[in-house]
Design an enzyme around this catalytic site. Structure first.
Site, PDB file in Angstrom:
ATOM      1  N   SER A 237      -0.124-122.667 -32.137  1.00 20.47           N
ATOM      2  CA  SER A 237       0.829-122.227 -33.161  1.00 20.47           C
ATOM      3  C   SER A 237       2.265-122.160 -32.679  1.00 20.47           C
ATOM      4  O   SER A 237       2.546-121.832 -31.534  1.00 20.47           O
ATOM      5  CB  SER A 237       0.486-120.843 -33.745  1.00 20.47           C
ATOM      6  OG  SER A 237      -0.747-120.849 -34.407  1.00 20.47           O
ATOM      7  N   SER A 275      -3.411-125.058 -34.833  1.00 21.34           N
ATOM      8  CA  SER A 275      -2.042-124.563 -34.707  1.00 21.34           C
ATOM      9  C   SER A 275      -1.505-124.111 -36.064  1.00 21.34           C
ATOM     10  O   SER A 275      -1.680-124.799 -37.067  1.00 21.34           O
ATOM     11  CB  SER A 275      -1.160-125.681 -34.139  1.00 21.34           C
ATOM     12  OG  SER A 275       0.015-125.175 -33.575  1.00 21.34           O
ATOM     13  N   ASP A 277       1.657-123.943 -37.636  1.00 19.71           N
ATOM     14  CA  ASP A 277       3.046-124.408 -37.478  1.00 19.71           C
ATOM     15  C   ASP A 277       3.771-124.136 -38.783  1.00 19.71           C
ATOM     16  O   ASP A 277       3.827-124.982 -39.674  1.00 19.71           O
ATOM     17  CB  ASP A 277       3.065-125.895 -37.144  1.00 19.71           C
ATOM     18  CG  ASP A 277       2.352-126.205 -35.823  1.00 19.71           C
ATOM     19  OD1 ASP A 277       1.884-125.250 -35.175  1.00 19.71           O
ATOM     20  OD2 ASP A 277       2.269-127.373 -35.450  1.00 19.71           O
TER      21      ASP A 277
END
Lengths: 355, 355, 355, 355
Positions: A237, A275, A277
């Protein structure tokens, strides 16, 4: 070689000039505060809270325009629905560990109640990345007090980077990651605007790490600096907060937020599955005062957005790199060690490719 | 030095292996056809139509899953609403000039009527980039026959690149642009999948052009190879079509499409305001047959998407570069000349930075 | 009983007052024009084009803010990507038959070229519903001239409804449908604003039709007035165009567009799978002049949106009902007849439920 | 007249048959639990937590497909980004008061840690509506224990409605609101599927309330039953959770969620500005097992979605009405009283309009 900012190493990415502090705080009114928890008892924790005030305390009744873009949504950012609906943000933003989203979120509500903010309820923005490799996240160490401490510690000017605040226990491109910041100044439409970013960087594969196009991750591989990847924890992340004083509408903040993808790609982030994002952009150039029936606002023409787009990409790129060059090697939970990017070797690689 | 594909120049970007043709046609069943118009009377036109069949003619009744992502929506892709709603694509895709979207779209409808496709109406996908600098777009030269010609010319195997089809009159990073393609092969979940891309590349600033991180655009500046930027026509856009035979759901096609942003960023695209950077991904690994009440489909687990993400980014990057290395210098409308990327100089620059 | 508008029948839905014409043209500057094709040779066609000008010809260089919402996207509305990106609309809107989307779209481009509109390219908005039951859609009868005729015929003031323009061959709740319009006037923030809608209504099941809550569709069932549903053609769709002179931002136009769902639901539309229920809202209260670097705009506070929301829902509801009460029984392609809502019986039912 | 369910009053809305319990629990595997706080010291609170398990405890490793739609986003639903990205839900859902979002969210994380759920982190779904008129929300009365109690109390079969769980302190159409549920059974594609809904209803204007089209809100106005609207607290919101055992893909859950808008409109909800009208739909008909590389799933064809759409709208409508008929008059914080819909008068009005 002491930890440093990227530019202090003589390495410049991008072509636009940074602001005075090369930080999100170059956007007038933006303040940043940290609460950092590094302790070994009762549990080994390397965690914290980062607070970002889009304006001073007047933010509670003088909203900024804002928007959120998710490049890969394996993460959390509370307050999403309200920002998507109204395009406004009227509270501070916090970033912390995944398991502490809730406590920090409610703490902002309680903080507003205590400050007698004249709204019946709040939908604050709290985002996260996961620090469970270096920190015992299952001990739930963050409390409301830490959130308040970060909020109250906020300052303008130069701000700390690396192992601070929510970024304390982060890992980025298999090096020690953390908090980073940067800014860019552009001339648009006869005016000067600043775009600043703050990242909590906790993502990425070593082999994909690039700095100004130089394949640093391949040059400084796991044989040189050990990775944490032997441990089956591909936690990732990156949270990017973008601020600007340009007079943007909410739909234009959305466009700005999306450009963090570009800066992230330049460093080597491809939005891995695990992740989160998630990028939030806010623009302080307009004011929406609580209770005002009709607000006069300004809109930069779409044709003039390109310098801001490039600024957003460049500032995101450099903020991530600043997180990497600032963060120090850290040993934490279960004896895990995340190794910092070795600056001497890094500089040597850059010089070799860019003689 | 004759025009070539990037790898023929000894330059390799990315780390995953390409498929047999290093083309979107490496995805089994995908076929590509072109109609190219280069003529000087009655108007000077450098334009055309590109047709992509996700499967053979069975596509009309055997839909693929699909999704669209707009990185910057200053463009057009018809059929959007239907794909966003149902996640399916049941017709060929065409790419052409901005002013020809309509005629090509209706031509696909008429083509389906003629082929007695058993559906009452169609919502076909036609995308565009603007070729008005090299071609007299206001003469509206594209006809339904050109669309049909492209559809009927579709083939598998090696396909043409550069100044062909819809890409005929394109300009990319201030060099001659056009059509490009590439592919990547990945091992996932015990199976082998291919991701292929086809781009119509018409975007970008010279100074931002990078190849494998090397600042080619700065090294081969407008002083060396003239740009078209003295003309006040900042027309842009890149259309990316991504194909895969992996068993993805519509929501996973969406994720794949979004990764074209990463490949585009690696080459230097930041989604300029005037650019229609619109990406469509389709997955042939599942079949939805017309009239079938319940379809059995397969879903790759999210945890296994990362190789596909990287493949999508790498194939997008290389397809753009193939468009640049394949496209030849072209003189067209109003005597304008778009200069090709000079391959000898390009190779020299790459060798200098990657000795 | 001659065809009439809903209010002429003594039936009032909603609680807000309509504007002078109870039409989208109550929003100052909005003009509407039609081209209607009703002919039996060489093919039996019942079709047409509807044109809506958000402002006068100055729209080409003085954009309105706009947004699109798809409640069910089995339809087409070109220009989507650009509006989603920039929140602006700078060209007239056309609505036509599904198979004529392309020709009408390119015709708007050519029209702008002829008018020497100072932009290099256009991404015009053309929407559709399918009239293939009453009209031989596969004969592709619409030409560019029809589009130009509709554009040039546009007027303010009272406008025709029912079997006119793009609505000519429509069917709604298994009665003859078509074009309808309505408006509402609200007092907000010390100012007076109008919300007007125009619908092309071609959707819906008889049994779900309600007027002011009265189950009209059940009371006037297929046993009383035949339906077309024995023919296996479940073609549907409703396009709603909402206009307002309120000073809304693009994100607020999005909110307004979404409220068409509410008005549609009140009449009995549930967004059937085959229906393209796509809603566009534009706000003339702000001006974005081509070439102006920074525009001063006004924003109504979110707290003041409720009357506009209710107005949007009410005007959508009444516009659909006006299409139903205005449209006359029509016989067309393949001898198909779509029966009009019988007004005497309709009034009788309403009186019975609302004595 | 004792509180009752709508059908117990002889009032039937919609045309599809309900399931055995006319509740979300008619979808096999779905369980619902409540924790209800009604106390006057140390602060006057009327609040609680509602927990919904999409499956039994296997949900942690056997995800359902899911999607979220925001009709008006002045609210919060955590977990949004992950569901939007992957279309999956692998944890229980909770609904509570606005100020308790955080504590309940983190409690689900801690619960999973305690249960040794084999995932490193969670992004749970917690939604809210605001009960600050009847409950002292600023006393932050909800604790992690309440969340756990609701999770552990979950049962199948008949479930409580009205002043229970998160719905305890709600107000709906200016009557006492709360928790409601309903279901519909449809035959599709030769199979039988159930759609169930659970609502936490806290929205709406009295004058807009309709039941089966009858203007109940106008008939039972504030002169008959007092409203809370003299107090300047226009707090709103409705959370709708839709469950089905149909084999839907994530993109199809999105379509289902959007249809809650229709049911809401039928009762009189227009998505007021201060309302968080957020709808989550999940489908248990497919299974995605943690760690499985490729899942075999089934997809209902789009053409077969219509009965599910109608079921979603009808079940949402009836669940809201069940909340209204079940909720009892409540006096709480600051001496405020929210009056229940008077059932005798309600039945009388319905009989008058539907003799």
């Amino acid at each position: 070689m002491p930890r440093a900012r990227l530019r202090d190493l003589g390495i410049v990415t991008g072509s636009l000039p940074p602001g005075q502090w090369n930080a999100i705080t170059d956007v007038p009114g933006v303040r940043v505060g940290y609460a950092t928890l590094i302790r070994d008892v009762p549990s080994v924790v390397r965690t914290g809270v980062t607070a970002i005030w889009p304006r001073g305390p007047e933010i509670w009744t003088d909203a900024v325009f804002a928007a959120i873009h998710s490049f890969n949504g394996n993460g959390e950012m509370t307050g999403w629905a309200w920002i998507a609906e109204q395009g406004m943000l009227a509270s501070p933003i916090c970033i912390t560990n995944t398991h502490a989203i809730g406590v920090v979120r409610d703490a902002i509500c309680a903080y507003a109640v205590e400050k007698k903010v004249p709204v019946p309820w709040l939908l604050p923005v709290v985002a996260e990345t996961f620090d469970g490799w270096l920190s015992d996240a299952t001990s739930f160490p963050i409390t409301a007090e830490h959130a308040v401490a970060a909020l109250d510690a906020a300052t303008s000017g130069a701000i700390a980077e690396g192992n601070v605040g929510g970024g304390t226990g982060m890992i980025c491109h298999e090096f020690k990651g953390g908090t980073g910041t940067a800014s860019r100044v552009v001339q648009v439409a006869g005016e000067t605007f600043t775009v600043g970013t703050l990242v909590q960087a906790n993502y990425g594969a070593r082999e994909l790490l690039r700095v100004d196009g130089v394949p640093v991750g391949r040059e400084i591989g796991p044989d040189t600096v050990p990775s944490h990847r032997d441990i089956p924890c591909d936690a990732g992340s990156i949270i990017v907060v973008l601020a600007t004083d340009a007079p943007l509408l909410p739909i234009q903040c959305q466009r700005l937020a999306r450009r963090a993808t570009t800066g992230l790609a330049w460093v080597g982030g491809i939005g891995s599955n695990s992740s989160g994002d998630i990028f939030l952009a806010f623009a302080t150039g307009n004011h929406v005062h609580h209770g005002k029936a009709i607000s006069a606002v300004r809109m930069l023409s779409p044709d003039n957005m390109n310098p801001l787009f490039q600024a957003a990409a460049e500032a995101t790129e450099e903020a991530i790199l600043n997180a990497l060059t600032a963060a120090e090697t850290m040993t934490g939970f279960a004896g895990h060690t995340a190794h910092a990017l070795p600056l001497d070797r890094f500089v040597e690689v850059m010089r070799r490719y860019r003689p």
